[in-house]
Design a protein around this motif. Structure first.
Motif, PDB file in Angstrom:
ATOM      1  N   PRO A  38      25.530  18.236  19.770  1.00  0.00           N
ATOM      2  CA  PRO A  38      27.279  19.010  19.407  1.00  0.00           C
ATOM      3  C   PRO A  38      27.245  19.849  18.537  1.00  0.00           C
ATOM      4  CG  PRO A  38      27.664  16.514  20.352  1.00  0.00           C
ATOM      5  CD  PRO A  38      26.549  16.746  19.642  1.00  0.00           C
ATOM      6  N   GLY A  39      28.042  21.270  19.090  1.00  0.00           N
ATOM      7  CA  GLY A  39      28.327  22.052  17.975  1.00  0.00           C
ATOM      8  C   GLY A  39      27.546  22.959  16.894  1.00  0.00           C
ATOM      9  N   GLY A  40      26.367  22.058  17.213  1.00  0.00           N
ATOM     10  CA  GLY A  40      25.102  22.634  15.981  1.00  0.00           C
ATOM     11  C   GLY A  40      24.225  24.011  16.433  1.00  0.00           C
ATOM     12  N   GLY A  41      23.790  24.859  15.217  1.00  0.00           N
ATOM     13  CA  GLY A  41      23.711  26.163  15.705  1.00  0.00           C
ATOM     14  C   GLY A  41      22.301  26.014  16.148  1.00  0.00           C
ATOM     15  N   THR A  42      21.535  27.475  15.943  1.00  0.00           N
ATOM     16  CA  THR A  42      20.428  27.279  17.261  1.00  0.00           C
ATOM     17  C   THR A  42      18.688  26.050  16.378  1.00  0.00           C
ATOM     18  OG1 THR A  42      18.988  29.012  15.244  1.00  0.00           O
ATOM     19  CG2 THR A  42      20.750  30.039  16.932  1.00  0.00           C
ATOM     20  N   VAL A  43      18.582  25.903  17.515  1.00  0.00           N
ATOM     21  CA  VAL A  43      17.387  24.887  16.651  1.00  0.00           C
ATOM     22  C   VAL A  43      16.634  25.503  15.732  1.00  0.00           C
ATOM     23  CG1 VAL A  43      14.831  24.482  18.224  1.00  0.00           C
ATOM     24  CG2 VAL A  43      16.591  25.036  20.037  1.00  0.00           C
ATOM     25  N   PHE A  58      15.869  22.497  12.977  1.00  0.00           N
ATOM     26  CA  PHE A  58      14.509  22.415  12.768  1.00  0.00           C
ATOM     27  C   PHE A  58      14.602  22.084  10.957  1.00  0.00           C
ATOM     28  CE2 PHE A  58      12.457  22.601  16.133  1.00  0.00           C
ATOM     29  CZ  PHE A  58      12.784  21.737  16.857  1.00  0.00           C
ATOM     30  N   THR A  59      14.857  24.216  10.636  1.00  0.00           N
ATOM     31  CA  THR A  59      15.378  24.472   8.968  1.00  0.00           C
ATOM     32  C   THR A  59      16.253  22.973   7.952  1.00  0.00           C
ATOM     33  OG1 THR A  59      15.405  26.124   9.152  1.00  0.00           O
ATOM     34  CG2 THR A  59      16.217  25.106   7.207  1.00  0.00           C
ATOM     35  N   LEU A  62      14.090  24.556   1.959  1.00  0.00           N
ATOM     36  CA  LEU A  62      15.133  25.074   3.007  1.00  0.00           C
ATOM     37  C   LEU A  62      13.929  26.577   3.814  1.00  0.00           C
ATOM     38  CD1 LEU A  62      18.412  25.167   1.268  1.00  0.00           C
ATOM     39  CD2 LEU A  62      17.576  23.952   3.574  1.00  0.00           C
ATOM     40  N   LEU A  63      13.823  27.305   2.607  1.00  0.00           N
ATOM     41  CA  LEU A  63      12.941  28.233   2.829  1.00  0.00           C
ATOM     42  C   LEU A  63      11.322  28.334   3.175  1.00  0.00           C
ATOM     43  CD1 LEU A  63      12.449  31.743   2.709  1.00  0.00           C
ATOM     44  CD2 LEU A  63      11.587  30.930   0.260  1.00  0.00           C
ATOM     45  N   LEU A  64      10.974  27.014   3.319  1.00  0.00           N
ATOM     46  CA  LEU A  64       9.660  26.533   3.933  1.00  0.00           C
ATOM     47  C   LEU A  64      10.565  26.484   5.380  1.00  0.00           C
ATOM     48  CD1 LEU A  64       6.157  26.877   3.695  1.00  0.00           C
ATOM     49  CD2 LEU A  64       6.919  24.483   2.914  1.00  0.00           C
ATOM     50  N   GLY A  65      11.355  25.412   5.521  1.00  0.00           N
ATOM     51  CA  GLY A  65      11.430  24.928   6.142  1.00  0.00           C
ATOM     52  C   GLY A  65      12.047  26.085   7.365  1.00  0.00           C
TER      53      GLY A  65
END
Length: 404
Positions: free
Chosen positions: A16-21, A25-26, A112-115
């Protein structure tokens, strides 16, 4: 994971309240990397703190208490070297810890960038499926996603959507066929009833009751026939797929013809017509359907208007579109209810029914014709009262300035 959504009856992937998928995933990828890195660093730190020590040799029994001066000096030297070695080891461990933390921070940023890149690559097929699904509407249900590739979860989802579109297309086609076939089949009994009325009235010296009943039945038959014609026009408009090679149609000419055909009704209701139709405003498509569209708009403006009211008609070119505007005065309307007027049998109440009644299909037919020609239809309740209907159709290049 799946959590229930508060705004709609369904399920949402994530928290709940999360951003985009992709963002989730990142963060999951970077969080997993950070956790494993911290665990690895803690294990190395604990292992580096374990020391193996040995006891110094004790003095021999033969020697004097405290040992010889050379032995005592050697022991002091050994203790000093041990202290220096312990300090060097502590400094080395500190540098190792600091360096590991810096490396962990750098690798966290890199993760983070790779994810983000990996999540985008994984979700790219889903974005393509979403974009293709949004382009499919009731007018092009024959289109399919037709995703190729390995038989994975993404292809299974695409195939499921294709199956759903196929069932929807069959359902829409069956509905339209039913409307068209039923309208055609009902014409025969209507013609039979009308002929029976004519025979009854044509008998020698028909009674006054028979004549009155015949007139009432004729009026009802006319209403039913008007409704059936509306059904047929709606089915035809929904099936229409105008090609680019169809004729160039001047909107001005259609408006003039509709005004001429409805001149008697306009005069009977004492309506004032403000004609702002410009020459050269043209579009391309089925002339018969476009003519019915203009006739329905003008009929709606006449029937659902006050006696002694006004109608404003205008055409113009705007940003590659041929625009037709039909505006009327009247009572103040609710915008939410006005937007539903394109649905079949939707009316604004008895006040807008008109003296001759209405089938409730006029604007539904207009909406279907506009959609079939790749245009847009806007209904606006005027703040001063009345309705403003705007039809925007693709313009014919170079038509501006031509004769209407």
């Amino acid at each position: 994971m799946l959590v229930p959504s508060d705004t709609e009856k369904g399920w949402t992937m994530g928290w709940p309240g999360g951003g985009t998928v992709r963002r989730r995933f990142t963060l999951l990828y970077a969080g997993g990397f950070l956790g494993s890195g911290v665990l690895l660093l803690a294990s190395a730190w604990i292992a580096s703190g374990t020391r193996v020590t040995s006891r110094a040799p004790e003095a021999t029994p033969e020697g004097p208490r405290g040992g010889s001066p050379d032995l005592a000096s050697a022991e002091r030297r050994i203790r000093e070297l041990g202290g220096q070695l312990a300090d060097m080891e502590a400094q080395q461990n500190h540098r190792l810890l600091v360096g590991s933390l810096i490396a962990l921070a750098l690798m966290t940023g890199a993760s983070l960038l790779l994810g983000h890149l990996l999540a985008g690559h994984v979700l790219r097929p889903l974005r393509l499926i979403t974009a293709a699904t949004r382009r499919i509407s009731a007018e092009n249900l024959h289109q399919r996603l037709a995703v190729t590739g390995p038989a994975d979860e993404v292809k299974e989802l695409a195939d499921t959507i294709d199956g759903l579109l196929e069932r929807l297309e069959a359902s829409f086609a069956a509905q339209r066929r039913f409307v068209g076939n039923a309208s055609h089949e009902l014409r025969t009994p209507l013609a039979t009833m009308r002929a029976s009325l004519d025979v009854a009235v044509a008998k020698p010296e028909p009674s006054a009751q028979t004549v009155a009943l015949a007139e009432r039945l004729r009026a009802e038959l006319d209403r039913v026939e008007h409704l059936l014609n509306g059904f047929l026009d709606l089915a035809r408009a929904q099936h229409a797929t105008p090609a680019a090679s169809e004729a160039v149609v001047p909107l001005g000419g259609l408006v003039r013809a509709a005004l001429t055909a409805r001149g008697a009704e306009i005069t009977a209701r004492s309506l004032t017509v403000d004609d702002e139709v410009r020459a050269g405003v043209r579009t391309r498509g089925d002339e018969a359907l476009l003519s019915r569209m203009v006739e329905n708009l003008l009929e709606n403006a006449i029937v659902h208007n006050r006696t002694g009211g006004w109608i404003r008609l205008s055409t113009e070119h705007t940003a590659g579109e041929s625009v037709l505007v039909v505006e009327t005065g009247g009572n103040v309307l609710e915008q939410a209810r006005v937007e539903r007027l394109t649905e079949p049998f939707e009316r604004l109440g008895a006040a807008r029914t008109g003296p001759e009644g209405s089938s409730g299909l006029g604007l539904s037919i207009v909406a279907a014709i506009v959609s079939a020609h790749g245009g847009r239809l806007d209904l606006l309740a005027r703040s001063q009262g009345g309705l403003r209907v705007t039809v925007a159709l693709p313009a014919v290049p170079g038509a501006e300035g031509a004769a209407p």
